[in-house]
Design a protein around this motif. Structure first.
Motif, PDB file in Angstrom:
ATOM      1  N   LEU A  48       0.820  -1.213   0.000  1.00 15.64           N
ATOM      2  CA  LEU A  48       0.000   0.000   0.000  1.00 15.64           C
ATOM      3  C   LEU A  48       0.856   1.266   0.000  1.00 15.64           C
ATOM      4  CD1 LEU A  48      -2.859  -0.980   2.490  1.00 15.64           C
ATOM      5  CD2 LEU A  48      -3.027  -0.710   0.007  1.00 15.64           C
ATOM      6  N   ALA A  49       1.963   1.253   0.742  1.00 13.84           N
ATOM      7  CA  ALA A  49       2.855   2.424   0.746  1.00 13.84           C
ATOM      8  C   ALA A  49       3.468   2.633  -0.630  1.00 13.84           C
ATOM      9  CB  ALA A  49       3.953   2.253   1.794  1.00 13.84           C
ATOM     10  N   LEU A  63       2.050   2.180  -3.414  1.00 14.67           N
ATOM     11  CA  LEU A  63       1.038   2.724  -4.318  1.00 14.67           C
ATOM     12  C   LEU A  63       0.956   4.253  -4.253  1.00 14.67           C
ATOM     13  CD1 LEU A  63      -1.936   0.215  -3.872  1.00 14.67           C
ATOM     14  CD2 LEU A  63      -0.294   0.341  -5.758  1.00 14.67           C
ATOM     15  N   LEU A  64       1.473   4.838  -3.176  1.00 16.80           N
ATOM     16  CA  LEU A  64       1.438   6.300  -3.061  1.00 16.80           C
ATOM     17  C   LEU A  64       2.359   6.910  -4.108  1.00 16.80           C
ATOM     18  CD1 LEU A  64       1.568   6.577   0.825  1.00 16.80           C
ATOM     19  CD2 LEU A  64      -0.418   6.909  -0.645  1.00 16.80           C
ATOM     20  N   PRO A  65       1.880   7.928  -4.847  1.00 18.70           N
ATOM     21  CA  PRO A  65       2.674   8.474  -5.953  1.00 18.70           C
ATOM     22  C   PRO A  65       3.929   9.214  -5.473  1.00 18.70           C
ATOM     23  CG  PRO A  65       0.654   9.738  -5.638  1.00 18.70           C
ATOM     24  CD  PRO A  65       0.587   8.567  -4.724  1.00 18.70           C
ATOM     25  N   GLY A  66       5.065   8.886  -6.084  1.00 18.25           N
ATOM     26  CA  GLY A  66       6.322   9.570  -5.865  1.00 18.25           C
ATOM     27  C   GLY A  66       6.971   9.341  -4.505  1.00 18.25           C
ATOM     28  N   ILE A  67       6.495   8.389  -3.741  1.00 17.38           N
ATOM     29  CA  ILE A  67       7.025   8.214  -2.391  1.00 17.38           C
ATOM     30  C   ILE A  67       8.258   7.309  -2.358  1.00 17.38           C
ATOM     31  CG2 ILE A  67       5.676   6.223  -1.641  1.00 17.38           C
ATOM     32  CD1 ILE A  67       5.216   7.861   0.990  1.00 17.38           C
ATOM     33  N   ARG A  68       8.432   6.468  -3.363  1.00 12.69           N
ATOM     34  CA  ARG A  68       9.568   5.531  -3.371  1.00 12.69           C
ATOM     35  C   ARG A  68      10.912   6.253  -3.446  1.00 12.69           C
ATOM     36  NH1 ARG A  68       8.873   0.172  -2.961  1.00 12.69           N
ATOM     37  NH2 ARG A  68       6.881  -0.637  -3.649  1.00 12.69           N
ATOM     38  N   GLU A  69      10.943   7.464  -3.970  1.00 16.83           N
ATOM     39  CA  GLU A  69      12.202   8.210  -4.073  1.00 16.83           C
ATOM     40  C   GLU A  69      12.647   8.780  -2.727  1.00 16.83           C
ATOM     41  OE1 GLU A  69       9.539   9.098  -6.204  1.00 16.83           O
ATOM     42  OE2 GLU A  69      10.262   7.672  -7.698  1.00 16.83           O
ATOM     43  N   VAL A 109      13.100   7.837   0.950  1.00 18.28           N
ATOM     44  CA  VAL A 109      13.162   6.675   1.837  1.00 18.28           C
ATOM     45  C   VAL A 109      12.490   6.955   3.179  1.00 18.28           C
ATOM     46  CG1 VAL A 109      14.731   5.097   3.035  1.00 18.28           C
ATOM     47  CG2 VAL A 109      15.249   5.848   0.724  1.00 18.28           C
ATOM     48  N   ILE A 110      12.732   8.112   3.737  1.00 20.37           N
ATOM     49  CA  ILE A 110      12.164   8.448   5.048  1.00 20.37           C
ATOM     50  C   ILE A 110      10.640   8.538   4.959  1.00 20.37           C
ATOM     51  CG2 ILE A 110      12.038  10.207   6.846  1.00 20.37           C
ATOM     52  CD1 ILE A 110      14.996  10.758   6.322  1.00 20.37           C
ATOM     53  N   LEU A 111      10.126   9.186   3.923  1.00 15.35           N
ATOM     54  CA  LEU A 111       8.671   9.284   3.754  1.00 15.35           C
ATOM     55  C   LEU A 111       8.047   7.913   3.508  1.00 15.35           C
ATOM     56  CD1 LEU A 111       8.258  12.546   1.621  1.00 15.35           C
ATOM     57  CD2 LEU A 111       7.712  12.181   4.031  1.00 15.35           C
ATOM     58  N   PHE A 112       8.744   7.091   2.726  1.00 17.42           N
ATOM     59  CA  PHE A 112       8.235   5.740   2.466  1.00 17.42           C
ATOM     60  C   PHE A 112       8.147   4.941   3.768  1.00 17.42           C
ATOM     61  CE2 PHE A 112       8.803   1.238   1.419  1.00 17.42           C
ATOM     62  CZ  PHE A 112       7.749   1.061   0.538  1.00 17.42           C
ATOM     63  N   ASN A 113       9.198   5.011   4.590  1.00 18.77           N
ATOM     64  CA  ASN A 113       9.188   4.282   5.867  1.00 18.77           C
ATOM     65  C   ASN A 113       8.121   4.815   6.814  1.00 18.77           C
ATOM     66  OD1 ASN A 113      11.207   2.468   5.195  1.00 18.77           O
ATOM     67  ND2 ASN A 113      12.834   3.817   5.916  1.00 18.77           N
ATOM     68  N   LEU A 114       7.935   6.138   6.832  1.00 16.22           N
ATOM     69  CA  LEU A 114       6.876   6.718   7.664  1.00 16.22           C
ATOM     70  C   LEU A 114       5.493   6.258   7.206  1.00 16.22           C
ATOM     71  CD1 LEU A 114       8.091  10.374   8.287  1.00 16.22           C
ATOM     72  CD2 LEU A 114       7.669   8.615  10.000  1.00 16.22           C
ATOM     73  N   LEU A 145       2.910   4.007   9.364  1.00 15.44           N
ATOM     74  CA  LEU A 145       1.547   4.459   9.647  1.00 15.44           C
ATOM     75  C   LEU A 145       0.506   3.475   9.124  1.00 15.44           C
ATOM     76  CD1 LEU A 145       1.880   8.298   8.989  1.00 15.44           C
ATOM     77  CD2 LEU A 145       1.521   7.144  11.190  1.00 15.44           C
ATOM     78  N   LEU A 146       0.780   2.910   7.953  1.00 17.20           N
ATOM     79  CA  LEU A 146      -0.144   1.912   7.409  1.00 17.20           C
ATOM     80  C   LEU A 146      -0.155   0.640   8.265  1.00 17.20           C
ATOM     81  CD1 LEU A 146       0.509   2.434   3.613  1.00 17.20           C
ATOM     82  CD2 LEU A 146      -1.667   2.768   4.804  1.00 17.20           C
ATOM     83  N   ARG A 147       0.998   0.263   8.823  1.00 15.67           N
ATOM     84  CA  ARG A 147       1.043  -0.903   9.717  1.00 15.67           C
ATOM     85  C   ARG A 147       0.200  -0.648  10.958  1.00 15.67           C
ATOM     86  NH1 ARG A 147       6.804  -2.294   8.376  1.00 15.67           N
ATOM     87  NH2 ARG A 147       6.483  -4.081   7.011  1.00 15.67           N
ATOM     88  N   VAL A 148       0.318   0.560  11.508  1.00 13.69           N
ATOM     89  CA  VAL A 148      -0.480   0.907  12.685  1.00 13.69           C
ATOM     90  C   VAL A 148      -1.964   0.896  12.331  1.00 13.69           C
ATOM     91  CG1 VAL A 148      -1.027   2.767  14.314  1.00 13.69           C
ATOM     92  CG2 VAL A 148       1.351   2.185  13.831  1.00 13.69           C
ATOM     93  N   LEU A 149      -2.305   1.439  11.178  1.00  8.97           N
ATOM     94  CA  LEU A 149      -3.700   1.458  10.730  1.00  8.97           C
ATOM     95  C   LEU A 149      -4.243   0.039  10.553  1.00  8.97           C
ATOM     96  CD1 LEU A 149      -6.141   3.130   9.763  1.00  8.97           C
ATOM     97  CD2 LEU A 149      -5.193   2.943   7.456  1.00  8.97           C
ATOM     98  N   VAL A 150      -3.464  -0.838   9.920  1.00  6.95           N
ATOM     99  CA  VAL A 150      -3.892  -2.227   9.737  1.00  6.95           C
ATOM    100  C   VAL A 150      -4.072  -2.894  11.096  1.00  6.95           C
ATOM    101  CG1 VAL A 150      -3.141  -4.494   8.904  1.00  6.95           C
ATOM    102  CG2 VAL A 150      -2.941  -2.510   7.422  1.00  6.95           C
ATOM    103  N   PHE A 151      -3.172  -2.622  12.035  1.00  7.60           N
ATOM    104  CA  PHE A 151      -3.267  -3.218  13.371  1.00  7.60           C
ATOM    105  C   PHE A 151      -4.523  -2.732  14.085  1.00  7.60           C
ATOM    106  CE2 PHE A 151      -2.232  -3.038  17.957  1.00  7.60           C
ATOM    107  CZ  PHE A 151      -2.146  -4.409  18.172  1.00  7.60           C
ATOM    108  N   VAL A 152      -4.802  -1.445  14.023  1.00  7.67           N
ATOM    109  CA  VAL A 152      -5.993  -0.901  14.694  1.00  7.67           C
ATOM    110  C   VAL A 152      -7.248  -1.475  14.053  1.00  7.67           C
ATOM    111  CG1 VAL A 152      -7.323   1.235  15.078  1.00  7.67           C
ATOM    112  CG2 VAL A 152      -4.860   1.175  15.535  1.00  7.67           C
TER     113      VAL A 152
END
Length: 180
Positions: A150-151, A153-159, A161-166, A170-177
């Motif tokens: 899912l991360a 799929l966000l446009p332009g985030i792979r370039e 690294v810090i934003l991708f990891n964040l 956040l998506l892991r926390v969302l899936v857990f909740v």
């Protein structure tokens, strides 16, 4: 106490060893446990016990000595191996207690045996192993692969690294909740 495999003497022996270790260690002793299906498992340094509510309302009790890799193999006393052996031993004991509690809790309420405890059906080794593998596969899918995908799929985030990891965190926390 008749339901306990080793009878009352096991509980008396466990209590006396527990009290002697408690007194010997200046009033401190390691006792731990975990919840199992319809009951609880408790472990002291020498013994582990299990109490599970049966479908008929009675309590199944068992008490057994701890069979530790640390006691059987002298190499397991080395610092790194000791921790690994303790972790694997705790995992093995927890799964054994969970399996026994599932077998007891799934017995028919009329007091008859459905063969689960004897290995003739019910929740046998194959069923337990398959359910464990399925749970592990669902964990990897839900909490590791899905947030990474899912991360991505966000446009332009792979370039970045810090934003991708964040985003992945956040998506892991969302899936857990959502899982809770």
């Amino acid at each position: 106490m008749a339901a306990c495999g080793l009878g009352r003497s096991c509980f008396v022996q466990m209590a006396s060893i527990t009290l002697s270790l408690f007194a010997h260690d200046g009033g401190r002793m390691s006792v731990g446990g975990q919840a199992v299906l319809e009951g609880v498992m408790m472990r002291s340094p020498g013994f582990w016990s299990l109490a599970v509510r049966r479908p008929d309302g009675g309590i199944h009790r068992s008490c057994r000595p701890v069979e530790s890799m640390l006691l059987r193999h002298p190499l397991m006393k080395l610092p790194l191996l000791r921790g690994l052996a303790a972790l694997l031993g705790s995992l093995q004991l927890g799964l054994k207690a969970l399996r026994e509690s599932a077998e007891v809790a799934m017995q028919p309420a009329d007091g008859g045996s459905d063969g689960a405890a004897e290995g003739g059906g019910g929740f046998g080794t194959l069923g337990f192993s398959l359910s464990l593998l399925l749970a592990l596969a669902l964990f990897v899918l839900l909490f590791l692969l899905l947030p990474t995908w899912l991360a991505g799929l966000l446009p332009g985030i792979r370039e970045h690294v810090i934003l991708f990891n964040l985003a992945e965190g956040l998506l892991r926390v969302l899936v857990f909740v959502l899982y809770l």
